[in-house]
Scaffold this active site. Structure first.
Site, PDB file in Angstrom:
ATOM      1  N   SER A 270     -21.862  12.822 -16.710  1.00 58.41           N
ATOM      2  CA  SER A 270     -22.058  13.288 -18.087  1.00 58.41           C
ATOM      3  C   SER A 270     -21.318  12.365 -19.036  1.00 58.41           C
ATOM      4  CB  SER A 270     -21.517  14.714 -18.291  1.00 58.41           C
ATOM      5  OG  SER A 270     -22.072  15.620 -17.379  1.00 58.41           O
ATOM      6  N   ASP A 342     -11.175  14.971  -6.206  1.00 58.04           N
ATOM      7  CA  ASP A 342     -11.477  14.955  -4.768  1.00 58.04           C
ATOM      8  C   ASP A 342     -11.240  16.354  -4.213  1.00 58.04           C
ATOM      9  OD1 ASP A 342     -11.962  14.415  -2.164  1.00 58.04           O
ATOM     10  OD2 ASP A 342     -10.412  12.886  -1.926  1.00 58.04           O
ATOM     11  N   ASP A 345     -12.960  17.704   1.760  1.00 55.98           N
ATOM     12  CA  ASP A 345     -12.619  16.821   2.875  1.00 55.98           C
ATOM     13  C   ASP A 345     -13.455  17.182   4.091  1.00 55.98           C
ATOM     14  OD1 ASP A 345     -10.719  15.116   1.781  1.00 55.98           O
ATOM     15  OD2 ASP A 345      -9.034  16.434   2.266  1.00 55.98           O
TER      16      ASP A 345
END
Length: 837
Positions: A270, A342, A345
């Site tokens: 975006s 992040d 995992d």
């Protein structure tokens, strides 16, 4: 012969009459599901009358006496316009698509059952605030009121797609809405896929060359955290091969099939920026936002205006959610971009060699949690599926993201993701943001937000700000892979250590510069483990945004709209001189070789090009194909079949190679030959490859080529779009400017037979000016209705293509001008309604 002709004529006439009759019957049945926006409906459970005024473009403006009644009205309006979209969305979250579509969607259902999004959504109801839960319940009641009206009044089953399937429409529940919120979050994260790709390529490349093909973000952060942890330097990450000795990249890969998790680079993007009074012509804040997500017909987005007792709210909603996700109220405007935290995992779990029903942990072996479920198919059959979970999360099928390629024998891959929790008040956070009245209240409202992690850009009547919201996992300082690679699940150092405190997340409020901006760029310079991410969006859009915001002292709503439609590629301006400079100066003045002559012609055209990715120009097509072919020429000999993981233009890789960063020019040498090839030689070969390909498809004269002919925005109907001629009716397509690295972002896969067909981009745009808030402009890429025969199915698409929008006001009288209907929802007596049912 005359008699034969006579009978053939009669037969043809009968067949034509039958065909016309069948078409008429289909028309009557299908057109019956086109919503009538100008009528009254009985609404059981409603406290008082609700008005749903449809403006010129059928945008619903909803007014009621209580907050619950207004959200009831929104549920009714969403169901009127997008019932099929809502049904398929909740089925996707539930893992029940195969009941409609058969074995084709079985891998998706199996994955969704493993993630258990719907079970987590049911559990998350307890985590919502009373106000948010009341809105969810009222919204569900509104959806169900329309579903009952469809059955009671024979409104064409609610949508034409339902005629293709016999399944009944189940009542809507609050958990359905929360499951759609989790489904959207799932589409907005690609961090796990990025880790798998890095692991796979690390099995083929030394560390230095891996840094070339998957480079780190090359620039500093635009937002600083309020606090940063400091300490001694940490060891660098261990290689994947060192952590997982048994992993070997396969010689060939099988077909991937349907994927549930977003592939690398498709996790959402975006642009957003806000300018305070010191930077605007009218001395009032301006905010602009255009989220880049998947294209579809109908759009993911649906515009709506709600008149709540606390005040009006207007903007973009997602059908299925009682929430204005991006928009404004009388005092606050807010926009969203993907924060690239992040948040996921992959853990490689080692099976217990003595019992494959168990896996190893730091404290010994544990049994998998297992559950057997049956997935129904369209033909009535059922498929048994055994689902397994570890302490880290669900076990993934080997085909998802290609995790099987990096999972050694005797191991399985499991997913940890912040949204895989029932302790999830994300909806309540968005609900509170919608009601906030200042930038500080907005930041506080988003404190409990879990996933997806978002950059929130805000503006009130006085100033602007930007902050990151969402759970950011804290990893151990001694984790061997630092969250960049699939991690051995039996090593305690790889376990998450909690989350970054909200007050330590990046934020800038009331900046001295008077401006905040984000284009998925790096937002934190903190060192690992408080770094938030190693994987960010491209740097080129942010460079352009920064440059254009600084190019003028004062901005306005008009300049914001113009910037949203800016198609100049800073990537092309940066990379083209690197790959073309030698070729510009070494070609023959009058080459006799036709191949070299065409190359010189293309180079001359590119030499005069300013980097604007105009749909009408040939240069963007030449440059894009050159970049694609150059990536192949540089990397295919080293990667072999693994080139599929990085196929397409990779400008940051090309920059490193042609600048010879850390010896990256070695990629130009073809390791299968005895001589040492140079980068200019490879650039020339790649350009010839590109020109040959384009000539075969678009003709021999490059000056006749057009970017728009290859670069078409494709908003396809997910069910009907593939049915031959029917696709011409239901699919919405436009030649468009822009590209992967422009502010006017329309991204392409960069591979396949149509590498530049765009299926991802700014499906919604908004520009708000607090000098004239009721003059703010909004647009979505399709139209409000999901019915292909409705005139509101695609009435906004031409405005979107031109870069225009519609004025959306919080004044009800503005909506009444040119309105197309008023739907009145009238409370009914419970007893009478029950008797009717």
């Amino acid at each position: 012969m005359a008699q034969l002709f006579k009978w053939l004529s009669r037969l043809f006439g009968v067949m034509a009459a039958l065909a016309l009759g069948a078409l008429a019957l289909v028309w009557v049945l299908v057109s019956g599901s086109i919503p009538d926006y100008d009528r009254d409906f009985e609404a059981p459970g409603l406290g008082a009358r609700v008005d749903i005024l449809r403006d010129l473009h059928a945008v619903p403006h909803i007014r009621g006496e209580s907050e619950a009644d207004v959200f009831y009205g929104l549920g009714f309006a969403h169901a009127q316009d997008r019932l099929w979209q809502m049904e398929t969305s909740r089925r996707a979250a539930q893992g029940r698509l195969s009941e409609l579509f058969g074995e084709r969607t079985l891998p998706v259902d199996q994955m969704m059952r493993a993630l258990d999004l719907y079970g987590l959504a049911r559990g998350a109801l307890a985590s919502q605030t009373p106000e948010a839960r009341a809105a969810l319940e009222a919204y569900a009641a509104g959806v169900n009121a329309y579903i009952r009206a469809v059955g009671r009044e024979a409104l064409g089953r609610g949508a034409p797609e339902f005629y293709l399937f016999s399944s009944a429409i189940a009542p809507w529940t609050p958990a359905d809405s929360l499951s759609i919120a989790k489904l959207v979050a799932l589409r907005l994260t690609d961090q796990a896929a990025v880790d798998v790709r890095r692991a796979a390529l690390s099995l083929l490349l030394p560390a230095a060359r891996l840094r070339d093909i998957l480079p780190d973000y090359p620039e500093g952060a635009e937002i600083e955290p309020l606090k940063q942890a400091s300490g001694p330097p940490l060891p660098g990450p261990a290689s994947f091969a060192a952590q997982m000795p048994g992993a070997r990249f396969p010689a060939a890969r099988g077909p991937a099939g349907l994927q549930t998790l977003s592939p690398p680079g498709e996790g959402g993007a975006s642009n957003a920026w806000a300018l305070g009074p010191s930077r605007t012509a009218a001395e009032a804040p301006v905010l602009a936002n255009d989220p880049h997500l998947w294209f579809s017909a109908p759009s993911l987005w649906h515009l709506a205006r709600l008149e709540l007792p606390s005040g009006g709210v207007i903007g973009a909603t997602v059908p299925g959610l009682p929430l204005v996700l991006i928009g404004r109220n009388a005092d606050l405007a807010w926009g969203l971009t993907s924060a690239y935290v992040d948040d996921a995992d992959i853990y490689i779990e080692k099976l217990d060699p003595d019992d494959e029903g168990r896996y190893l942990t730091p404290d010994g072996s544990e049994p998998f949690r297992e559950r057997t479920e049956w997935i129904g198919l369209a033909n009535g059959d059922r498929v048994e599926t055994t689902l397994r979970w570890t302490r880290h999360g669900p076990v993934l099928p080997a085909a998802q993201m290609g995790v099987g390629d990096v999972t050694p024998a005797g191991h399985v891959a499991a997913l940890s993701w912040t949204a895989l929790t029932a302790d999830d008040p994300t909806f309540s956070a968005g609900f509170a943001l919608m009601r906030a009245r200042s930038i500080d209240a907005a930041r506080e409202a988003m404190r409990p937000h879990v996933a997806p992690a978002l950059n929130i850009t805000v503006a009130d009547r006085e100033d602007v700000g930007m902050f990151v919201a969402g759970r950011a996992p804290l990893r151990s300082a001694w984790s061997p892979g630092q969250g960049r690679l699939p991690a051995p699940g039996w090593i305690a150092a790889n376990d998450w250590q909690g989350y970054v405190p909200y007050d330590e997340m990046p934020a800038v409020m009331r900046p001295e510069s008077g401006a905040v901006a984000n284009a998925n760029n790096r937002t934190s310079d903190a060192e690992y483990p408080r770094h938030l991410s190693f994987h960010w969006g491209d740097p080129y859009r942010m460079r352009r945004l920064r440059k254009q915001l600084a190019a003028r002292e004062f901005h306005s709503q008009d300049s914001a709209v113009a910037l949203q439609n800016d198609a100049v590629s800073e990537m092309a301006r940066a990379v083209l001189p690197l790959i073309a400079s030698d070729l510009w100066w070494t070609g023959a003045a009058a080459p006799e070789d036709p191949v070299e002559a065409r190359r010189q012609q293309a180079l001359e055209m590119l030499g005069d090009w300013n980097g604007e990715m105009s749909e009408h120009a040939p240069e963007p097509l030449i440059f894009s194909e050159w970049m694609r072919r150059l990536t192949l020429r540089l990397a295919e000999d080293e990667l072999g079949p693994a080139i599929s993981r990085v196929e397409g233009p990779r400008p940051e890789f090309v920059e490193r190679v042609f600048r010879d960063v850390e010896g990256a020019a070695v990629w130009c040498d073809i390791d299968k030959t005895s001589r040492v090839e140079t980068c200019p030689e490879i650039a020339a070969l790649a350009l010839d490859d590109a020109l040959n390909t384009l000539a075969e498809r678009y003709g021999s004269d490059p000056r006749g080529w057009r970017w728009g002919e290859a670069h078409e925005a494709r908003m396809d109907h997910e069910v009907l779009g593939g049915f031959g001629l029917l696709g011409l009716v239901v699919n919405i397509r436009h030649e468009v400017s822009g590209g992967d690295y422009t502010l006017m972002r329309t991204t392409s896969a960069g591979r396949g037979n149509e590498p530049y067909a765009s299926r991802f981009g700014a499906g919604f745009r908004m520009a708000v000016d607090f000098a004239d808030p009721d003059g703010s402009v909004f647009v979505i890429a399709t139209g409000e209705s999901g019915h292909p025969l409705s005139r509101f199915y695609d009435d906004l698409t031409e405005l979107w293509r031109r870069g225009d929008g519609i004025r959306m006001s919080l004044d009800f009288q503005d909506a009444e001008a040119g309105s197309v209907g008023l739907t009145r929802l009238l409370p009914s007596r419970i007893g009478a309604d029950a008797a009717r049912d």
